[in-house]
Write an enzyme that holds these catalytic residues in place. Structure first.
Site, PDB file in Angstrom:
ATOM      1  N   LYS A 196      22.043  21.699 -25.282  1.00 59.52           N
ATOM      2  CA  LYS A 196      22.893  22.896 -25.287  1.00 59.52           C
ATOM      3  C   LYS A 196      24.368  22.523 -25.072  1.00 59.52           C
ATOM      4  CE  LYS A 196      20.749  25.117 -21.899  1.00 59.52           C
ATOM      5  NZ  LYS A 196      19.725  24.129 -21.519  1.00 59.52           N
ATOM      6  N   ARG A 246      19.710  33.036 -17.944  1.00 66.74           N
ATOM      7  CA  ARG A 246      18.469  32.300 -17.683  1.00 66.74           C
ATOM      8  C   ARG A 246      17.351  33.203 -17.186  1.00 66.74           C
ATOM      9  NH1 ARG A 246      21.163  26.946 -16.771  1.00 66.74           N
ATOM     10  NH2 ARG A 246      19.581  25.332 -16.693  1.00 66.74           N
ATOM     11  N   ARG A 270      20.669  10.436 -19.392  1.00 61.86           N
ATOM     12  CA  ARG A 270      21.923  11.188 -19.578  1.00 61.86           C
ATOM     13  C   ARG A 270      23.041  10.701 -18.657  1.00 61.86           C
ATOM     14  NH1 ARG A 270      21.871  17.645 -19.723  1.00 61.86           N
ATOM     15  NH2 ARG A 270      21.090  17.545 -17.587  1.00 61.86           N
ATOM     16  N   ARG A 277      23.852  12.892 -13.334  1.00 57.89           N
ATOM     17  CA  ARG A 277      23.826  14.108 -12.532  1.00 57.89           C
ATOM     18  C   ARG A 277      22.795  13.968 -11.426  1.00 57.89           C
ATOM     19  NH1 ARG A 277      23.469  19.235 -16.474  1.00 57.89           N
ATOM     20  NH2 ARG A 277      21.924  19.786 -14.903  1.00 57.89           N
ATOM     21  N   ARG A 314      12.793  21.910 -12.773  1.00 55.86           N
ATOM     22  CA  ARG A 314      13.659  22.650 -13.708  1.00 55.86           C
ATOM     23  C   ARG A 314      12.866  23.104 -14.939  1.00 55.86           C
ATOM     24  NH1 ARG A 314      17.785  18.073 -14.187  1.00 55.86           N
ATOM     25  NH2 ARG A 314      18.832  19.288 -15.793  1.00 55.86           N
TER      26      ARG A 314
HETATM   27  P1  AMP Z   1      22.428  23.147 -16.286  1.00 60.50           P
HETATM   28  O1  AMP Z   1      23.685  22.339 -16.201  1.00 60.50           O
HETATM   29  O2  AMP Z   1      22.542  24.315 -17.221  1.00 60.50           O
HETATM   30  O3  AMP Z   1      21.220  22.285 -16.546  1.00 60.50           O
HETATM   31  O4  AMP Z   1      22.216  23.795 -14.831  1.00 60.50           O
HETATM   32  C1  AMP Z   1      22.031  22.999 -13.695  1.00 60.50           C
HETATM   33  C2  AMP Z   1      21.501  23.821 -12.552  1.00 60.50           C
HETATM   34  O5  AMP Z   1      22.446  24.855 -12.213  1.00 60.50           O
HETATM   35  C3  AMP Z   1      20.208  24.577 -12.843  1.00 60.50           C
HETATM   36  O6  AMP Z   1      19.057  23.746 -12.618  1.00 60.50           O
HETATM   37  C4  AMP Z   1      20.296  25.721 -11.846  1.00 60.50           C
HETATM   38  O7  AMP Z   1      19.995  25.282 -10.523  1.00 60.50           O
HETATM   39  C5  AMP Z   1      21.778  26.077 -11.883  1.00 60.50           C
HETATM   40  N1  AMP Z   1      22.080  27.060 -12.929  1.00 60.50           N
HETATM   41  C6  AMP Z   1      22.827  26.873 -14.053  1.00 60.50           C
HETATM   42  N2  AMP Z   1      22.901  27.999 -14.775  1.00 60.50           N
HETATM   43  C7  AMP Z   1      22.173  28.929 -14.099  1.00 60.50           C
HETATM   44  C8  AMP Z   1      21.846  30.284 -14.347  1.00 60.50           C
HETATM   45  N3  AMP Z   1      22.257  30.922 -15.453  1.00 60.50           N
HETATM   46  N4  AMP Z   1      21.081  30.922 -13.433  1.00 60.50           N
HETATM   47  C9  AMP Z   1      20.650  30.311 -12.311  1.00 60.50           C
HETATM   48  N5  AMP Z   1      20.909  29.023 -12.025  1.00 60.50           N
HETATM   49  C10 AMP Z   1      21.665  28.330 -12.905  1.00 60.50           C
END
Ligand code: AMP
Length: 218
Positions: free
Chosen positions: A13, A88, A127, A156, A167
């Site tokens: 994404k 989400r 990554r 990360r 996740r």
């Molecule tokens: P990402 O970078 O999109 O993989 O997000 C990393 C982490 O941030 C996720 O595993 C969640 O803990 C939190 N997170 C990111 N976006 C959201 C969202 N829209 N709703 C809830 N938690 C989020």
């Protein structure tokens, strides 16, 4: 133009959002990036509420919706936005619809990146991210620093096997239902199936462009 990118962690994404934001001249809004910035600032009022990121669990809808609403005020979103990692949950999707409706806007396109589990794990465990510009790389390319920012690439904190599995579970339990939410909406819905780890970001980008053409979006 308002675009939502759907797909599990590691589906690409962030990479595709970067390309599309340039192509459409719209802002890239990654809730993951915004929440990680808060996680690095102990004085931020939302700091305690974002700690769940470390366990691979979702931050509450209330906090994330607020972060998005505040973020969307920035000038870079004046022509629209591409949402990466948001919404989400159905409650977030409904909140986003309300935020956009208040400006006379709506989600125009949803791109669903459906990637097989083994490809996701391969990508997440390899990554690397630039801490400054947030560009994403894979360790197979052998880079140790960001070619643009000239600073060291990092992994990360949540890209470890245990957190990755959590996740995935969160995605299956809370986010996958958004496929139906958007299939039943007026947005153009595009689904791409990716089951081959050697498929490059450029290949996926080409397929997205082709599909957007078929739908007369471009
Ligand atoms: P990402 O970078 O999109 O993989 O997000 C990393 C982490 O941030 C996720 O595993 C969640 O803990 C939190 N997170 C990111 N976006 C959201 C969202 N829209 N709703 C809830 N938690 C989020």
């Amino acid at each position: 133009m308002y675009i939502v990118l759907l797909g599990p962690p590691g589906s690409g994404k962030g990479t595709q959002a970067e390309v599309l934001s340039k192509a459409f001249d719209i802002g890239h809004l990654s809730t993951g990036d915004l929440l990680r910035d808060i996680l690095e600032n102990k004085d931020h009022p939302l700091y305690p509420k974002v700690q769940v990121i470390k366990e691979g669990r979702l931050v509450s809808d209330e906090v994330v919706n607020q972060v998005v609403e505040d973020g969307l005020d920035k000038p870079k979103f004046k022509n629209g936005a591409i949402f990466d990692g948001y919404p989400r949950t159905p409650a977030q999707a409904a909140a986003l619809d309300r935020m956009l409706a208040a400006q006379g806007q709506k989600i125009d396109v949803v791109i669903d990146l459906d990637v097989t589990r083994d490809v996701l794990i391969y990508r997440l465990l390899g990554r690397l991210v630039c801490p400054r510009c947030k560009r994403i790389f894979h360790k197979r390319y052998g880079l140790t620093e960001c070619p643009d920012c000239r600073i060291e690439l990092v992994r990360r904190g949540d890209d470890n096997e245990e957190t990755i599995l959590k996740r995935f579970e969160e995605y299956k339990d809370k986010t996958a239902v958004l496929q139906d939410y958007y299939k039943n909406s007026p947005a153009v819905y595009i689904r791409l199936e990716i089951s081959d780890a050697s498929r490059t970001a450029e290949d996926v980008q080409e397929e997205i462009t082709e599909r957007l053409r078929q739908h007369d979006v471009i």
